[in-house]
Design a protein around this motif. Structure first.
Motif, PDB file in Angstrom:
ATOM      1  N   LEU A  23     -19.820 -76.333   7.698  1.00  0.00           N
ATOM      2  CA  LEU A  23     -19.442 -75.316   7.251  1.00  0.00           C
ATOM      3  C   LEU A  23     -18.082 -74.947   7.643  1.00  0.00           C
ATOM      4  CD1 LEU A  23     -22.483 -73.192   6.713  1.00  0.00           C
ATOM      5  CD2 LEU A  23     -21.339 -74.622   4.968  1.00  0.00           C
ATOM      6  N   LYS A  24     -17.514 -75.234   8.241  1.00  0.00           N
ATOM      7  CA  LYS A  24     -16.051 -74.561   8.958  1.00  0.00           C
ATOM      8  C   LYS A  24     -14.923 -75.129   8.105  1.00  0.00           C
ATOM      9  CE  LYS A  24     -16.264 -74.632  14.328  1.00  0.00           C
ATOM     10  NZ  LYS A  24     -16.043 -75.446  16.146  1.00  0.00           N
ATOM     11  N   GLY A  25     -15.034 -76.113   7.319  1.00  0.00           N
ATOM     12  CA  GLY A  25     -14.156 -76.367   6.806  1.00  0.00           C
ATOM     13  C   GLY A  25     -14.269 -75.426   5.285  1.00  0.00           C
ATOM     14  N   TYR A  26     -15.356 -74.478   4.708  1.00  0.00           N
ATOM     15  CA  TYR A  26     -16.208 -74.023   3.786  1.00  0.00           C
ATOM     16  C   TYR A  26     -14.285 -73.613   3.445  1.00  0.00           C
ATOM     17  CZ  TYR A  26     -19.078 -71.457   0.326  1.00  0.00           C
ATOM     18  OH  TYR A  26     -19.092 -70.645  -0.655  1.00  0.00           O
ATOM     19  N   HIS A  27     -14.189 -72.246   3.545  1.00  0.00           N
ATOM     20  CA  HIS A  27     -13.406 -71.877   3.400  1.00  0.00           C
ATOM     21  C   HIS A  27     -11.778 -72.139   2.819  1.00  0.00           C
ATOM     22  CE1 HIS A  27     -15.576 -68.527   5.583  1.00  0.00           C
ATOM     23  NE2 HIS A  27     -15.232 -68.082   4.538  1.00  0.00           N
ATOM     24  N   ASP A  28     -11.808 -73.590   2.741  1.00  0.00           N
ATOM     25  CA  ASP A  28     -10.282 -74.507   2.293  1.00  0.00           C
ATOM     26  C   ASP A  28     -11.393 -75.261   0.683  1.00  0.00           C
ATOM     27  OD1 ASP A  28      -8.649 -73.284   4.006  1.00  0.00           O
ATOM     28  OD2 ASP A  28      -9.712 -74.932   5.379  1.00  0.00           O
ATOM     29  N   LEU A  29     -12.308 -75.165   1.350  1.00  0.00           N
ATOM     30  CA  LEU A  29     -12.877 -76.025  -0.340  1.00  0.00           C
ATOM     31  C   LEU A  29     -12.790 -75.982  -1.637  1.00  0.00           C
ATOM     32  CD1 LEU A  29     -16.682 -76.601   0.563  1.00  0.00           C
ATOM     33  CD2 LEU A  29     -14.796 -78.147   1.106  1.00  0.00           C
ATOM     34  N   THR A  30     -12.029 -76.889  -2.511  1.00  0.00           N
ATOM     35  CA  THR A  30     -11.759 -76.420  -4.000  1.00  0.00           C
ATOM     36  C   THR A  30     -13.181 -76.398  -4.562  1.00  0.00           C
ATOM     37  OG1 THR A  30     -11.581 -79.149  -4.253  1.00  0.00           O
ATOM     38  CG2 THR A  30     -10.011 -77.880  -3.517  1.00  0.00           C
ATOM     39  N   ILE A  31     -12.830 -76.071  -6.308  1.00  0.00           N
ATOM     40  CA  ILE A  31     -14.291 -76.280  -6.692  1.00  0.00           C
ATOM     41  C   ILE A  31     -15.052 -77.665  -7.208  1.00  0.00           C
ATOM     42  CG2 ILE A  31     -14.670 -76.288  -8.932  1.00  0.00           C
ATOM     43  CD1 ILE A  31     -12.737 -73.752  -9.595  1.00  0.00           C
ATOM     44  N   GLU A  32     -13.590 -78.431  -6.892  1.00  0.00           N
ATOM     45  CA  GLU A  32     -14.651 -80.088  -6.835  1.00  0.00           C
ATOM     46  C   GLU A  32     -15.578 -80.292  -5.696  1.00  0.00           C
ATOM     47  OE1 GLU A  32     -11.599 -79.347  -7.998  1.00  0.00           O
ATOM     48  OE2 GLU A  32     -11.880 -79.521 -10.087  1.00  0.00           O
ATOM     49  N   ALA A  33     -14.486 -80.313  -4.514  1.00  0.00           N
ATOM     50  CA  ALA A  33     -14.991 -80.813  -3.455  1.00  0.00           C
ATOM     51  C   ALA A  33     -16.483 -79.296  -2.773  1.00  0.00           C
ATOM     52  CB  ALA A  33     -13.671 -79.985  -1.737  1.00  0.00           C
ATOM     53  N   LEU A  34     -16.377 -78.423  -3.640  1.00  0.00           N
ATOM     54  CA  LEU A  34     -17.219 -77.882  -2.953  1.00  0.00           C
ATOM     55  C   LEU A  34     -18.556 -78.151  -3.826  1.00  0.00           C
ATOM     56  CD1 LEU A  34     -18.980 -75.107  -2.420  1.00  0.00           C
ATOM     57  CD2 LEU A  34     -17.708 -73.994  -4.259  1.00  0.00           C
ATOM     58  N   ASP A  35     -18.262 -78.287  -5.130  1.00  0.00           N
ATOM     59  CA  ASP A  35     -19.424 -79.386  -6.421  1.00  0.00           C
ATOM     60  C   ASP A  35     -20.294 -80.595  -5.718  1.00  0.00           C
ATOM     61  OD1 ASP A  35     -20.557 -79.188  -8.847  1.00  0.00           O
ATOM     62  OD2 ASP A  35     -19.724 -81.925  -8.929  1.00  0.00           O
ATOM     63  N   ASP A  36     -18.740 -81.278  -4.749  1.00  0.00           N
ATOM     64  CA  ASP A  36     -19.413 -82.340  -4.191  1.00  0.00           C
ATOM     65  C   ASP A  36     -20.451 -82.118  -2.827  1.00  0.00           C
ATOM     66  OD1 ASP A  36     -18.028 -84.260  -5.289  1.00  0.00           O
ATOM     67  OD2 ASP A  36     -16.481 -84.644  -4.007  1.00  0.00           O
ATOM     68  N   THR A  37     -20.248 -80.879  -2.498  1.00  0.00           N
ATOM     69  CA  THR A  37     -20.829 -79.928  -1.250  1.00  0.00           C
ATOM     70  C   THR A  37     -22.460 -80.286  -1.741  1.00  0.00           C
ATOM     71  OG1 THR A  37     -19.302 -79.420   0.483  1.00  0.00           O
ATOM     72  CG2 THR A  37     -21.157 -78.840   0.495  1.00  0.00           C
TER      73      THR A  37
END
Length: 256
Positions: free
Chosen positions: A69-83
Motif C-alpha cells: 500500500l505504500k505506493g497507493y497514493h501514486d496509483l493511476t486509475i489503470e494501476a488501481l484497477d489492476d490492484t
C-alpha cells in the motif's frame, strides 16, 4: 462560511474501526496524511483525510500488506484497477478456504455431538455407520493429506479375542493400495451390533475395549470384533488424563 470540522485521533480511530496506534503507524509509513492542531500540536483529521484513510483500512481488511500500500497514493486509475483485480482474486481464494474450514468445523461439531450423546446415554443397538476399514500403511504418501484434512477417516479394528491389540485402519476410503480389513455385510442390519464410545490412551497402551466387549456379552451379544472411527481427543474431567475417543460398534456373531 464555517471552518471545516476536524477530528482528533480518537474519533478517527473509532470511525475507521482501528486502534489509534494503527493510525500512527500508517502515518509513519506514509499511508495516511494528518494535520496538526496549531494550539496543542495534536493530530487532527479532515473529512477528506478520513475518507482517504478509510480506503487504506478497507485494503488492510482485505489482507493487502502495508508494503504493497505504500505506493497507493501514486496509483493511476489503470494501476488501481489492476490492484483491485488482484485483490478480488485473492479474496475469492480466501473465501473458498474459509468455506472449506467452515465445512470441517461443522463436521467436527457433529462428531463432538455424537461423542457427548454416547457418553451420556451409553451403548445402544445400532448397525455400523462405517462401511469398510482398510489397512493403514504409513508408507503411502496420500494418507497423510487425507488424515490431516479428514481425521475422522482414521479407523481402528479390535478383535474380541485380543482386546489389547489395536489395528490402525482407514475408514470408508477407496485408496487402491490399501488392503481391506473389514467390510460391512448386507445382513449387518439384522446382526447384533452395539454402538458405543471407545476411549483409547494417546499412546494406545490401554483402551476400554475389554469393558465394551463385556457390556456386549451382558446384553446377550457374542462379540467378534470392534470397528470404529475417530471422533476427537479430549481430557477427562476427573483425573485430567487425555484420551482419543472413537465412535465404535461391537460386531456380534449371534445372541448368546
Amino acid at each position: 462560511m464555517e471552518p471545516a470540522k476536524r477530528y482528533d485521533i480518537g474519533d478517527a480511530a473509532r470511525y475507521l474501526d482501528v486502534a489509534p496506534s494503527t493510525l500512527r503507524y500508517w502515518e509513519s509509513e506514509g499511508l495516511v496524511r494528518t494535520e496538526r492542531n496549531p494550539e496543542n500540536d495534536y493530530r487532527q483529521y479532515s473529512l477528506h483525510s478520513l475518507i482517504d484513510a478509510s480506503e487504506i483500512a478497507f485494503y488492510r481488511k482485505l489482507g493487502v500488506s502495508v508494503k504493497e500500500l505504500k505506493g497507493y497514493h501514486d496509483l493511476t486509475i489503470e494501476a488501481l484497477d489492476d490492484t483491485l483485480e488482484r485483490t478480488a482474486t485473492d479474496l475469492a481464494r480466501r473465501i473458498a478456504e474459509l468455506d472449506s474450514m467452515k465445512l470441517q468445523l461443522e463436521k467436527q461439531q457433529e462428531l463432538n455431538a455424537i461423542a457427548k450423546d454416547l457418553a451420556e446415554h451409553g451403548a445402544r443397538f445400532s448397525a455400523p455407520a462405517v462401511t469398510q476399514l482398510r489397512a493403514l500403511d504409513y508408507r503411502m504418501p496420500e494418507i497423510w493429506q487425507l488424515l490431516v484434512s479428514e481425521p475422522w477417516r482414521y479407523g481402528i479394528l479390535i478383535e474380541a479375542a485380543h482386546p489389547e491389540t489395536i489395528v490402525e485402519a482407514l475408514a470408508d476410503t477407496d485408496l487402491p493400495d490399501a488392503s481391506p480389513l473389514w467390510k460391512k455385510t448386507p445382513d449387518a442390519a439384522h446382526r447384533p451390533c452395539l454402538e458405543c464410545l471407545l476411549r483409547v490412551s494417546l499412546d494406545a497402551s490401554e483402551s476400554t475395549a475389554s469393558s465394551l466387549f463385556e457390556e456386549a456379552r451382558r446384553q446377550g451379544i457374542r462379540p467378534s470384533r470392534l470397528v470404529g472411527s475417530y471422533l476427537l481427543s479430549a481430557t477427562e474431567p476427573s483425573g485430567g488424563q487425555r484420551y482419543d475417543y472413537y465412535r465404535a460398534w461391537i460386531i456380534g456373531e449371534s445372541r448368546t
